[in-house]
Design a protein around this motif. Structure first.
Motif, short mmCIF file in Angstrom:
data_model
loop_
_atom_site.label_atom_id
_atom_site.label_comp_id
_atom_site.label_asym_id
_atom_site.label_seq_id
_atom_site.Cartn_x
_atom_site.Cartn_y
_atom_site.Cartn_z
N ILE A 18 0.83 -1.21 0.00
CA ILE A 18 0.00 0.00 0.00
C ILE A 18 0.86 1.26 0.00
CG2 ILE A 18 -1.82 1.23 1.25
CD1 ILE A 18 -2.55 -1.53 2.49
N PHE A 19 1.99 1.20 0.72
CA PHE A 19 2.91 2.34 0.80
C PHE A 19 4.27 1.89 0.27
CE2 PHE A 19 -0.07 2.68 4.42
CZ PHE A 19 -0.72 3.85 4.05
N PRO A 20 4.50 2.01 -1.06
CA PRO A 20 5.73 1.49 -1.67
C PRO A 20 7.03 1.95 -1.03
CG PRO A 20 4.16 2.12 -3.35
CD PRO A 20 3.57 2.58 -2.04
N PRO A 21 7.11 3.14 -0.39
CA PRO A 21 8.39 3.49 0.24
C PRO A 21 8.85 2.51 1.31
CG PRO A 21 7.05 5.46 -0.02
CD PRO A 21 6.17 4.29 -0.38
N LEU A 22 7.93 1.74 1.90
CA LEU A 22 8.36 0.69 2.83
C LEU A 22 9.13 -0.36 2.03
CD1 LEU A 22 5.17 0.20 5.04
CD2 LEU A 22 7.32 1.26 5.71
N PRO A 23 10.35 -0.70 2.44
CA PRO A 23 11.20 -1.54 1.59
C PRO A 23 11.02 -3.03 1.84
CG PRO A 23 12.47 -0.68 3.44
CD PRO A 23 11.05 -0.18 3.61
N SER A 24 10.39 -3.72 0.89
CA SER A 24 10.30 -5.18 1.01
C SER A 24 11.69 -5.81 0.93
CB SER A 24 9.41 -5.74 -0.11
OG SER A 24 10.01 -5.55 -1.39
N GLU A 25 12.62 -5.11 0.27
CA GLU A 25 13.98 -5.62 0.13
C GLU A 25 14.71 -5.67 1.47
OE1 GLU A 25 12.69 -3.14 -1.46
OE2 GLU A 25 12.65 -3.57 -3.61
N VAL A 26 14.17 -5.02 2.49
CA VAL A 26 14.71 -5.09 3.84
C VAL A 26 13.88 -6.04 4.70
CG1 VAL A 26 15.19 -3.79 5.95
CG2 VAL A 26 15.71 -2.79 3.73
N ILE A 27 12.56 -5.94 4.59
CA ILE A 27 11.66 -6.75 5.41
C ILE A 27 11.87 -8.23 5.14
CG2 ILE A 27 9.25 -7.27 5.93
CD1 ILE A 27 8.63 -4.33 5.06
N GLY A 148 18.21 -13.81 2.81
CA GLY A 148 18.44 -13.49 4.22
C GLY A 148 18.73 -14.73 5.05
N PHE A 149 18.05 -15.83 4.72
CA PHE A 149 18.25 -17.10 5.45
C PHE A 149 19.67 -17.63 5.24
CE2 PHE A 149 17.96 -21.70 5.92
CZ PHE A 149 17.22 -21.84 7.09
N LEU A 150 20.16 -17.54 4.00
CA LEU A 150 21.47 -18.12 3.67
C LEU A 150 22.63 -17.17 3.99
CD1 LEU A 150 20.53 -19.75 0.25
CD2 LEU A 150 20.80 -20.89 2.45
N LEU A 151 22.42 -15.87 3.82
CA LEU A 151 23.50 -14.91 4.05
C LEU A 151 23.67 -14.55 5.52
CD1 LEU A 151 22.98 -12.46 1.04
CD2 LEU A 151 24.80 -14.14 1.34
N GLY A 152 22.62 -14.71 6.29
CA GLY A 152 22.72 -14.39 7.72
C GLY A 152 22.98 -12.91 7.95
N GLU A 153 23.98 -12.63 8.76
CA GLU A 153 24.28 -11.24 9.12
C GLU A 153 24.76 -10.41 7.93
OE1 GLU A 153 23.59 -9.96 11.92
OE2 GLU A 153 23.13 -11.79 13.05
N ALA A 154 25.12 -11.05 6.84
CA ALA A 154 25.58 -10.32 5.65
C ALA A 154 24.42 -9.91 4.76
CB ALA A 154 26.56 -11.18 4.86
N PRO A 156 22.56 -7.30 4.51
CA PRO A 156 22.46 -5.95 3.93
C PRO A 156 23.02 -5.81 2.52
CG PRO A 156 23.11 -5.80 6.22
CD PRO A 156 23.16 -7.25 5.86
N VAL A 157 23.86 -6.77 2.09
CA VAL A 157 24.38 -6.70 0.72
C VAL A 157 23.22 -6.79 -0.29
CG1 VAL A 157 24.75 -9.19 0.45
CG2 VAL A 157 26.16 -7.56 -0.82
N ILE A 158 22.15 -7.48 0.09
CA ILE A 158 21.00 -7.61 -0.80
C ILE A 158 20.38 -6.24 -1.05
CG2 ILE A 158 18.76 -8.76 -1.12
CD1 ILE A 158 19.69 -10.69 1.15
N GLU A 159 20.31 -5.44 0.00
CA GLU A 159 19.67 -4.13 -0.11
C GLU A 159 20.39 -3.25 -1.12
OE1 GLU A 159 18.25 -0.46 2.83
OE2 GLU A 159 19.56 -2.04 3.57
N ARG A 160 21.73 -3.36 -1.16
CA ARG A 160 22.50 -2.52 -2.09
C ARG A 160 22.16 -2.86 -3.53
NH1 ARG A 160 26.72 -3.40 1.75
NH2 ARG A 160 27.75 -4.93 0.42
N TYR A 161 22.08 -4.14 -3.84
CA TYR A 161 21.74 -4.54 -5.21
C TYR A 161 20.28 -4.21 -5.53
CZ TYR A 161 26.18 -6.97 -5.62
OH TYR A 161 27.53 -7.26 -5.70
N ALA A 162 19.40 -4.34 -4.56
CA ALA A 162 18.00 -4.01 -4.78
C ALA A 162 17.83 -2.51 -5.03
CB ALA A 162 17.16 -4.44 -3.58
N GLU A 163 18.64 -1.70 -4.37
CA GLU A 163 18.57 -0.25 -4.58
C GLU A 163 18.95 0.09 -6.02
OE1 GLU A 163 20.99 1.60 -1.66
OE2 GLU A 163 19.40 1.65 -0.14
#
Length: 202
Positions: A18-27, A148-154, A156-163
């Motif tokens: 409903i509010f696209p600014p909320l980042p699914s790439e983080v959630i 997120g399951f496989l990368l664990g604490e790493a 946030p690298v996903i967020e950079r590529y998603a951006e």
């Protein structure tokens, strides 16, 4: 994420629709990370986030159905540089390609949410809209939850590529809107010149 649990993750994804600014790439990766820590199962993360996507999509579908073609045509008639036939062409295009648009649109930032509205405007059958939304959302959600399951604490690298993907989409939208404005303004100026009488020579 560990506090709100999988149902909370699903609610967050519904709100993201409903509010696209909320980042699914983080959630989504955070839900995967929590699943990897045992806070809840991977299946729960995938099921609840997909249900959240479906709930948010149906809400926007309802808004599109409420707007309808006639109301949109009336709005377009009052908006500068828009015409009612723009709505007609868009609706005709969606009738031809709506299935692909809903499925693949669920995996494109920004359009993930917006694609539900024309589906409602054109009254795409609810069963078809629901199946395509679940299929596209499940694929998108699975990629990010598993990351997120496989990368664990790493994760946030996903967020950079998603951006990067989001910036590409935004740039494409800006170019498309700019092109539309240029074409429409030039056509309007040409029509005005054609309608203006030539000044008489004394």
């Amino acid at each position: 994420m560990e506090i709100i649990g999988p149902a909370g993750a699903g609610l967050a994804i519904a709100l993201e629709n409903i509010f696209p600014p909320l980042p699914s790439e983080v959630i989504l990766p955070m839900a995967g990370l929590s699943a990897s820590r045992g806070s809840f199962s991977l299946a729960e993360a995938l099921i609840w986030t997909t249900l959240g996507s479906l709930a948010g999509a149906f809400l926007l579908y309802g808004i599109g159905a409420w707007l309808g073609v006639d109301r949109l045509r009336a709005i377009a008639a009052k908006v500068p540089l828009l015409r009612p036939d723009d709505i007609d062409r868009t609706v005709a295009w969606f009738h031809r390609h709506g299935g692909k648009a809903v499925f693949f649109g669920r995996m494109v930032p920004i359009f993930r949410s917006l694609i539900s509205i024309p589906a409602g405007v054109t009254r795409m059958p609810l069963w078809k809209f629901g199946l395509l939304t679940v299929a596209g959302s499940a694929l998108w959600n699975t990629i990010f939850v598993l990351a997120g399951f496989l990368l664990g604490e790493a994760w946030p690298v996903i967020e950079r590529y998603a951006e990067i993907l989001q910036y590409v989409v935004i740039a494409a939208v800006v170019v498309g809107v700019a092109w539309f404005l240029v074409v429409r303004i030039r056509a309007l100026l040409a029509a005005r010149r054609a309608n203006d009488p030539e000044p008489s020579a004394d």
